[in-house]
Design an enzyme around this catalytic site. Structure first.
Site, PDB file in Angstrom:
ATOM      1  CG  ASN A 183     -34.402  17.945 -26.438  1.00 32.02           C
ATOM      2  OD1 ASN A 183     -33.226  17.609 -26.671  1.00 32.02           O
ATOM      3  ND2 ASN A 183     -34.537  18.191 -27.536  1.00 32.02           N
ATOM      4  CD  GLU A 239     -42.938  15.768 -31.174  1.00 30.85           C
ATOM      5  OE1 GLU A 239     -44.349  15.258 -31.296  1.00 30.85           O
ATOM      6  OE2 GLU A 239     -41.715  16.514 -31.078  1.00 30.85           O
ATOM      7  CG  HIS A 280     -39.632  20.589 -34.932  1.00 32.40           C
ATOM      8  ND1 HIS A 280     -38.662  21.532 -35.099  1.00 32.40           N
ATOM      9  CD2 HIS A 280     -39.121  19.781 -33.606  1.00 32.40           C
ATOM     10  CE1 HIS A 280     -37.431  21.901 -33.938  1.00 32.40           C
ATOM     11  NE2 HIS A 280     -37.962  20.853 -32.815  1.00 32.40           N
ATOM     12  CB  SER A 322     -34.184  22.911 -27.506  1.00 28.64           C
ATOM     13  OG  SER A 322     -34.226  21.535 -27.245  1.00 28.64           O
ATOM     14  CB  CYS A 360     -37.847   9.915 -29.656  1.00 30.35           C
ATOM     15  SG  CYS A 360     -37.183  11.015 -28.531  1.00 30.35           S
ATOM     16  CB  THR A 380     -41.294  12.946 -30.038  1.00 29.32           C
ATOM     17  OG1 THR A 380     -40.669  14.384 -30.398  1.00 29.32           O
ATOM     18  CG2 THR A 380     -42.311  12.036 -30.980  1.00 29.32           C
ATOM     19  CB  CYS A 433     -38.152  13.386 -36.494  1.00 26.85           C
ATOM     20  SG  CYS A 433     -37.660  12.554 -34.962  1.00 26.85           S
ATOM     21  CG  HIS A 468     -36.288  24.149 -31.734  1.00 29.72           C
ATOM     22  ND1 HIS A 468     -37.696  24.094 -31.418  1.00 29.72           N
ATOM     23  CD2 HIS A 468     -36.926  25.113 -33.175  1.00 29.72           C
ATOM     24  CE1 HIS A 468     -39.070  23.823 -31.906  1.00 29.72           C
ATOM     25  NE2 HIS A 468     -38.207  24.913 -32.773  1.00 29.72           N
TER      26      HIS A 468
END
Length: 288
Positions: A212, A119, A71, A210, A182, A154, A89, A39
């Site tokens: 994260n 994901e 994802h 994104s 993660c 994650t 991942c 992303h």
């Protein structure tokens, strides 16, 4: 103004692996990606320039090699037997397996995450009737189950995950809780919280899709620190630079980035931010 550059920058392990796999495959045959590989718009444009384009469904596939994104994909996609290059991942792959086994063992699986994120869609497809929660309030509304298993997207907020875990202890006789956020996400979240505690402003670099990167932005904002989210150096317009300079003054600005942001973009943003203070000094000296 000083620029405080977070230690963790550039691609995380999972993103680098996915990008490398796609690029290596494109040297041998035609390649398409089932969805967005990562992303980040800059990365996607770079891949497209190398002939690596995205498709929405396998029915659209025309290339010899189809890449599954970092994802993941739905269980149905993996099970179809269509030749695919799996760039999922490893942290997501591990989460898929955990969700599947826990569901088979009779646990009601709870996933903390965005129900629309690929994901979470992927992990959910490996379980029976999963419950996805996005907030503590949603966790409080969950009924009672004999056996509950709590997992997480994650890239989720670790504080939210822990709060949901505490809440769910009263919703079951047996709670199995595993922190599946993660390592890169946890470390970046801790670092942005620390930097935001002493900087006058934070600049977050990363794609607006994104997950994260969005968490980093939220964490910095919750610290009460003026926070600016840009996708790359082109977003640092003169107007935005003036706004950042007005907030920071002679203080410090923290620079953090999402796990799918190229290090080159971060360093270019750092250079632009550093020049704001340099230009101000030169202007002052000429006036003097």
């Amino acid at each position: 103004m000083r620029v405080i550059l977070a230690k963790l920058q550039g691609f995380c392990f999972g993103v680098k692996r996915a990008v490398d796999l796609a690029k290596d495959a494109s040297k041998k045959s035609s390649v398409q990606v089932l969805g967005q590989l990562v992303h980040n718009p800059e990365v996607i444009l770079n891949l497209e320039a190398q002939g690596i384009n995205s498709i929405e469904t396998l029915e659209e596939a025309t290339a010899k090699t189809i890449v599954i994104t970092a994802h993941g994909a739905t269980k149905e996609t993996y099970d179809r037997g269509t030749p695919c290059l799996d760039a999922t991942c490893p942290f997501v792959s591990r989460l898929q397996k955990k969700a599947k086994l826990l569901s088979q063992d009779g646990f009601q699986v709870i996933i903390v995450g965005d129900p629309h994120h690929l994901e979470v869609v992927s992990v959910s497809s490996f379980t029976k009737n999963p419950i996805v929660v996005t907030s503590l309030d949603e966790a409080k509304a969950i009924g009672f189950f004999e056996k509950l298993a709590l997992l997480s997207q994650t890239t989720q907020d670790e504080n939210l995950l822990k709060a949901v875990a505490c809440e769910l202890t009263s919703h079951t006789n047996q709670l199995l809780f595993e922190n599946t956020i993660c390592t890169s996400t946890r470390e970046r979240q801790k670092e942005v919280a620390h930097i935001a505690s002493f900087c006058q402003a934070i600049v977050v670099v990363g794609g607006k899709q994104s997950a994260n990167t969005g968490r980093l932005f939220k964490i910095a904002k919750e610290k009460g620190t003026p926070t600016f989210w840009i996708e790359g150096p082109l977003d640092l317009t003169d107007k935005l630079q003036d706004e950042i300079k007005g907030v920071v003054g002679c203080g410090s600005v923290g620079l953090v980035s999402g796990a799918s942001t190229p290090i080159e973009s971060v360093l270019e943003v750092e250079s632009i931010l550093s020049s704001i203070f340099t230009d101000s000094l030169l202007h002052y000296n000429r006036q003097g």
